[in-house]
Design a protein around this motif. Structure first.
Motif, PDB file in Angstrom:
ATOM      1  N   SER A 111       0.689   8.023  -0.059  1.00 16.09           N
ATOM      2  CA  SER A 111       0.218   9.329  -0.991  1.00 16.09           C
ATOM      3  C   SER A 111      -0.293  11.173   0.177  1.00 16.09           C
ATOM      4  O   SER A 111       0.314  10.802   0.690  1.00 16.09           O
ATOM      5  CB  SER A 111      -1.192   9.027  -1.203  1.00 16.09           C
ATOM      6  OG  SER A 111      -2.320   9.079  -0.051  1.00 16.09           O
ATOM      7  N   ARG A 128      -6.370   6.249  -0.142  1.00 13.15           N
ATOM      8  CA  ARG A 128      -4.870   7.122  -0.851  1.00 13.15           C
ATOM      9  C   ARG A 128      -6.009   8.376  -1.282  1.00 13.15           C
ATOM     10  O   ARG A 128      -5.733   9.142  -2.043  1.00 13.15           O
ATOM     11  CB  ARG A 128      -4.350   6.771  -1.510  1.00 13.15           C
ATOM     12  CG  ARG A 128      -3.887   5.488  -0.977  1.00 13.15           C
ATOM     13  CD  ARG A 128      -2.699   4.096  -1.901  1.00 13.15           C
ATOM     14  NE  ARG A 128      -1.728   5.788  -2.587  1.00 13.15           N
ATOM     15  CZ  ARG A 128      -1.724   5.549  -3.907  1.00 13.15           C
ATOM     16  NH1 ARG A 128      -2.421   5.206  -4.555  1.00 13.15           N
ATOM     17  NH2 ARG A 128      -0.280   6.116  -3.821  1.00 13.15           N
ATOM     18  N   ARG A 129      -6.777   9.232  -0.543  1.00 15.72           N
ATOM     19  CA  ARG A 129      -8.100  10.540  -1.425  1.00 15.72           C
ATOM     20  C   ARG A 129      -8.237  11.259   0.371  1.00 15.72           C
ATOM     21  O   ARG A 129      -8.208  10.874   1.365  1.00 15.72           O
ATOM     22  CB  ARG A 129      -8.952   9.931  -1.729  1.00 15.72           C
ATOM     23  CG  ARG A 129     -10.282   9.467  -0.645  1.00 15.72           C
ATOM     24  CD  ARG A 129     -11.250   8.682  -1.312  1.00 15.72           C
ATOM     25  NE  ARG A 129     -12.176   8.126   0.070  1.00 15.72           N
ATOM     26  CZ  ARG A 129     -13.184   8.004  -0.308  1.00 15.72           C
ATOM     27  NH1 ARG A 129     -13.395   6.791  -1.472  1.00 15.72           N
ATOM     28  NH2 ARG A 129     -13.984   6.912   0.004  1.00 15.72           N
ATOM     29  N   GLN A 137       0.962  -1.641   0.316  1.00 17.53           N
ATOM     30  CA  GLN A 137      -0.302  -0.093  -0.042  1.00 17.53           C
ATOM     31  C   GLN A 137       0.988   1.262  -0.416  1.00 17.53           C
ATOM     32  O   GLN A 137       1.654   1.536   0.771  1.00 17.53           O
ATOM     33  CB  GLN A 137      -1.055  -0.054   0.980  1.00 17.53           C
ATOM     34  CG  GLN A 137      -1.838   1.618   1.465  1.00 17.53           C
ATOM     35  CD  GLN A 137      -2.947   1.226   0.116  1.00 17.53           C
ATOM     36  OE1 GLN A 137      -2.653   0.007  -0.432  1.00 17.53           O
ATOM     37  NE2 GLN A 137      -3.828   1.903   0.399  1.00 17.53           N
TER      38      GLN A 137
END
Length: 265
Positions: free
Chosen positions: A142, A227-228, A139
């Motif tokens: 980010s 990842r936002r 993973q």
């Protein structure tokens, strides 16, 4: 408020040294030392993952990672562990520090700052360990992780606001700590950490919308798993406002009750 901030600044060295002493004292006789701060929540994650991974893995559409559920679980646990530890330790801070409050002259408001600082260090170590594990599990990190300081700050402020109120009440009614131990256990299971909110019936999911820690856990999961940026900015804003109100109320309650607290202790 200005007096409180001035007192905290004047005693900043005392606060920092107390945080260091608190961390040392908790693991003074432990061979693994501070590793227990990381191993305990990771062990809890491992247990839930072993039991639930096969059931829940398919409930995370759009994530191309076989360890998606483990990452989902760890993200939620990072949010919950800070909140639960701050609230739990804050409830007992005045009772446990009764002798210190009687013998030493220092601003009593330093105590919740020390508790919050110690718990924050624990949580940051857990977060760094989790970030390393995420990389191992495939993973990538980010830019969304830049939101983590904001999320941690809101979470810490919310927990301190609740914890300080409960800490004051626990001085006068010792049953508060016992009741809240059960409440926190129920609160954990009413927060989508082990499971996903999407699997719940619409009616129950609507009820969970009133759970502040649901929005906090989902925000951590957005940042660390998807990842936002957190998609529920409105919910986070409401929690932030609630945290400020709780902190102001708790400080007012604390200032008014402080003289009586010393007598009771």
């Amino acid at each position: 408020m200005k007096e409180i901030l001035a007192a905290i600044w004047s005693y900043r060295h005392f606060i920092v040294s107390s945080i260091k002493n608190d961390l040392r004292a908790r693991f003074a006789r432990s061979k693994l030392g501070a590793l227990w701060m990381i191993l305990q929540p990771l062990a809890q994650v491992a247990i839930y993952a072993l039991v639930m991974a096969r059931i829940m893995a398919a409930k995370l559409p759009g994530i191309d990672n076989r360890y998606a559920y483990v990452i989902y679980l760890m993200a939620g646990m990072i949010a919950w562990s800070l909140f639960a530890e701050v609230v739990t330790r804050s409830m007992a801070m005045f009772v446990d520090s009764g002798n210190l409050m009687k013998k030493m002259a220092f601003p009593r408001v330093c105590l919740p700052i020390i508790i919050g600082g110690s718990c924050l260090v624990n949580n940051l170590l857990l977060l760094l360990t989790a970030a390393g594990l995420f990389l191992v599990l495939g993973q990538p990190l980010s830019l969304a992780m830049l939101w983590l300081p904001v999320l941690i700050g809101i979470n810490l402020a919310f927990a301190l606001g609740i914890g300080l109120i409960l800490g004051v009440l626990n001085v006068f009614v010792r049953d508060v700590a016992q009741v809240m131990t059960v409440v926190l256990q129920l609160w954990f299971w009413f927060t989508p950490i082990v499971y996903m909110a999407s699997i719940l019936p619409d009616g129950l999911r609507a009820v969970l919308e009133f759970n502040p820690m649901m929005h906090m856990a989902v925000a951590f999961q957005d940042v660390l798993l998807y990842r936002r940026i957190p998609h529920d900015i409105l919910g986070l804003g409401i929690i932030a406002v609630a945290a400020i109100i709780l902190l102001l109320f708790s400080l007012t309650l604390f200032r008014r009750a402080s003289p009586e607290m010393v007598d009771v202790l």
